[in-house]
Design an enzyme around this catalytic site. Structure first.
Site, PDB file in Angstrom:
ATOM      1  N   GLU A 118      46.588  34.937  28.841  1.00 43.31           N
ATOM      2  CA  GLU A 118      45.723  34.040  29.593  1.00 43.31           C
ATOM      3  C   GLU A 118      46.509  33.376  30.723  1.00 43.31           C
ATOM      4  O   GLU A 118      47.750  33.389  30.719  1.00 43.31           O
ATOM      5  CB  GLU A 118      45.149  32.971  28.645  1.00 43.31           C
ATOM      6  CG  GLU A 118      44.304  33.535  27.506  1.00 43.31           C
ATOM      7  CD  GLU A 118      42.890  33.960  27.937  1.00 43.31           C
ATOM      8  OE1 GLU A 118      42.725  34.477  29.054  1.00 43.31           O
ATOM      9  OE2 GLU A 118      41.963  33.804  27.125  1.00 43.31           O
ATOM     10  N   ASN A 177      39.219  35.633  34.307  1.00 43.60           N
ATOM     11  CA  ASN A 177      40.242  34.648  34.683  1.00 43.60           C
ATOM     12  C   ASN A 177      41.573  35.313  35.024  1.00 43.60           C
ATOM     13  O   ASN A 177      42.589  34.643  35.169  1.00 43.60           O
ATOM     14  CB  ASN A 177      40.436  33.617  33.563  1.00 43.60           C
ATOM     15  CG  ASN A 177      40.948  34.245  32.270  1.00 43.60           C
ATOM     16  OD1 ASN A 177      41.256  35.432  32.231  1.00 43.60           O
ATOM     17  ND2 ASN A 177      41.043  33.451  31.224  1.00 43.60           N
ATOM     18  N   HIS A 208      43.252  37.566  33.149  1.00 40.85           N
ATOM     19  CA  HIS A 208      44.152  37.985  32.057  1.00 40.85           C
ATOM     20  C   HIS A 208      44.227  39.507  31.951  1.00 40.85           C
ATOM     21  O   HIS A 208      43.266  40.209  32.286  1.00 40.85           O
ATOM     22  CB  HIS A 208      43.746  37.350  30.711  1.00 40.85           C
ATOM     23  CG  HIS A 208      42.503  37.872  30.068  1.00 40.85           C
ATOM     24  ND1 HIS A 208      41.516  37.056  29.563  1.00 40.85           N
ATOM     25  CD2 HIS A 208      42.056  39.142  29.803  1.00 40.85           C
ATOM     26  CE1 HIS A 208      40.560  37.790  29.029  1.00 40.85           C
ATOM     27  NE2 HIS A 208      40.867  39.053  29.163  1.00 40.85           N
ATOM     28  N   ASP A 239      46.475  44.698  22.026  1.00 42.91           N
ATOM     29  CA  ASP A 239      46.249  43.390  21.409  1.00 42.91           C
ATOM     30  C   ASP A 239      45.346  43.511  20.188  1.00 42.91           C
ATOM     31  O   ASP A 239      44.756  44.574  19.926  1.00 42.91           O
ATOM     32  CB  ASP A 239      45.644  42.405  22.427  1.00 42.91           C
ATOM     33  CG  ASP A 239      44.594  43.039  23.341  1.00 42.91           C
ATOM     34  OD1 ASP A 239      43.989  44.062  22.949  1.00 42.91           O
ATOM     35  OD2 ASP A 239      44.375  42.520  24.440  1.00 42.91           O
TER      36      ASP A 239
HETATM   37  C1  F6R Z   1      41.395  44.148  25.570  1.00 42.93           C
HETATM   38  C2  F6R Z   1      42.116  43.564  26.696  1.00 42.93           C
HETATM   39  C3  F6R Z   1      41.448  42.605  27.610  1.00 42.93           C
HETATM   40  C4  F6R Z   1      40.194  43.180  28.262  1.00 42.93           C
HETATM   41  C5  F6R Z   1      39.548  42.137  29.170  1.00 42.93           C
HETATM   42  C6  F6R Z   1      38.311  42.665  29.841  1.00 42.93           C
HETATM   43  O1  F6R Z   1      42.247  45.024  24.853  1.00 42.93           O
HETATM   44  O2  F6R Z   1      43.245  43.868  26.847  1.00 42.93           O
HETATM   45  O3  F6R Z   1      42.369  42.238  28.620  1.00 42.93           O
HETATM   46  O4  F6R Z   1      40.549  44.310  29.000  1.00 42.93           O
HETATM   47  O5  F6R Z   1      39.234  40.990  28.417  1.00 42.93           O
HETATM   48  O6  F6R Z   1      37.341  42.891  28.868  1.00 42.93           O
HETATM   49  P1  F6R Z   1      36.062  43.766  29.218  1.00 42.93           P
HETATM   50  O7  F6R Z   1      36.568  45.098  29.580  1.00 42.93           O
HETATM   51  O8  F6R Z   1      35.261  43.781  27.956  1.00 42.93           O
HETATM   52  O9  F6R Z   1      35.392  43.079  30.352  1.00 42.93           O
END
Ligand code: F6R
Length: 254
Positions: free
Chosen positions: A137, A130, A132, A61
């Site tokens: 989301e 949440n 994702h 992403d």
């Molecule tokens: C980022 C991504 C997101 C993160 C998620 C957790 O490339 O794909 O799904 O893995 O937001 O973020 P952290 O690891 O910072 O808690």
């Protein structure tokens, strides 16, 4: 796993096993969750135990609208946290362009490029509080393709720690869809810390539902969840999972 460093070793083991088995394409997550694994991969590469030569990689992403040189643009994040510490050719690390004039079209182009030169052999995933994965989301279609998504207030608040304030966090992202992600041969989701415990339990033991996008791992033929004790705290069958891990047969792998 006892703590985040231990999860990093297991995730690195899974990636190294794929590379040694002939993998050509990695799928990389950003954020804090995979950092222990990336540090371990860098250590193995420096020790001559592992090479990324000849591999390509796709990011999950990217934020829409961040300047190309912004340190939190995921292309820069992955360059700084992994690529420059291993022998992965930066020209072979691909991500969606969040600065494209037509980001809707850019999402389609990126999805098609993964289909054309993939599949991803091993896809690293974190998980949001949440549920994702990528930036899919809750309410994301379980068969979605790469597209623009609007971040929830929760996700923007969670990521404000990287930006200094929530107002600096972009509202929109380009993210691989859940259908795109599930075309990877092996999904490896990692999480640590108690803030992730409810999301991990919903993903692993809850219903398969767009309300918890990570639950789509239940529908994948080869998905591995690597969590520390704090992130595992809400799993009802944690004792069974530990038992399975302790009794893997030779060469069973992850
Ligand atoms: C980022 C991504 C997101 C993160 C998620 C957790 O490339 O794909 O799904 O893995 O937001 O973020 P952290 O690891 O910072 O808690």
């Amino acid at each position: 796993m006892p703590g985040p460093e231990d999860t990093g070793i297991v995730v690195a083991d899974a990636i190294a096993a794929a590379i040694h088995a002939g993998a050509t394409t990695l799928g990389l997550a950003t954020g804090s969750s995979p950092l222990a694994a990336y540090a371990e991969l860098a250590r193995r590469c420096a020790a001559g135990q592992l090479t990324f030569a000849g591999l390509q990689a796709f990011l999950l992403d990217e934020y829409v609208g961040l300047p190309a040189d912004h340190p939190q643009a995921y292309a820069n994040f992955i360059r700084d946290r992994l690529v420059r510490h291993v022998d992965l050719d930066p020209a072979r690390v691909h991500g969606p362009d969040g600065t494209a004039a037509d980001v809707l079209d850019e999402a389609l182009r990126y999805d098609a490029s993964i289909t054309a030169t993939g599949p991803v052999d091993v896809q690293v995933l974190g998980i949001g509080v949440n549920g994702h994965i990528g930036f899919n989301e809750p309410s994301s279609s379980l068969t979605s393709r790469t597209r623009i998504k609007t971040l929830t207030a929760q996700t923007r608040q969670d990521n404000a720690r990287f930006f200094g304030s929530i107002d600096a966090v972009p509202q929109h992202v380009i993210t691989q869809g859940l259908g795109t992600i599930c075309e990877a041969r092996h999904l490896v989701l990692t999480a640590s810390g108690s803030r992730k415990a409810a999301a991990v339990a919903a993903a692993v033991e809850g219903p398969l539902s767009a309300s918890c996008p990570a639950s789509v791992l239940q529908w994948h033929a080869h998905a591995t969840v690597v969590v520390d004790e704090a992130a595992a705290a809400d799993l009802h069958a944690a004792d069974f999972y530990r038992y399975v891990l302790a009794h893997k047969i030779a060469d069973q792998g992850y």
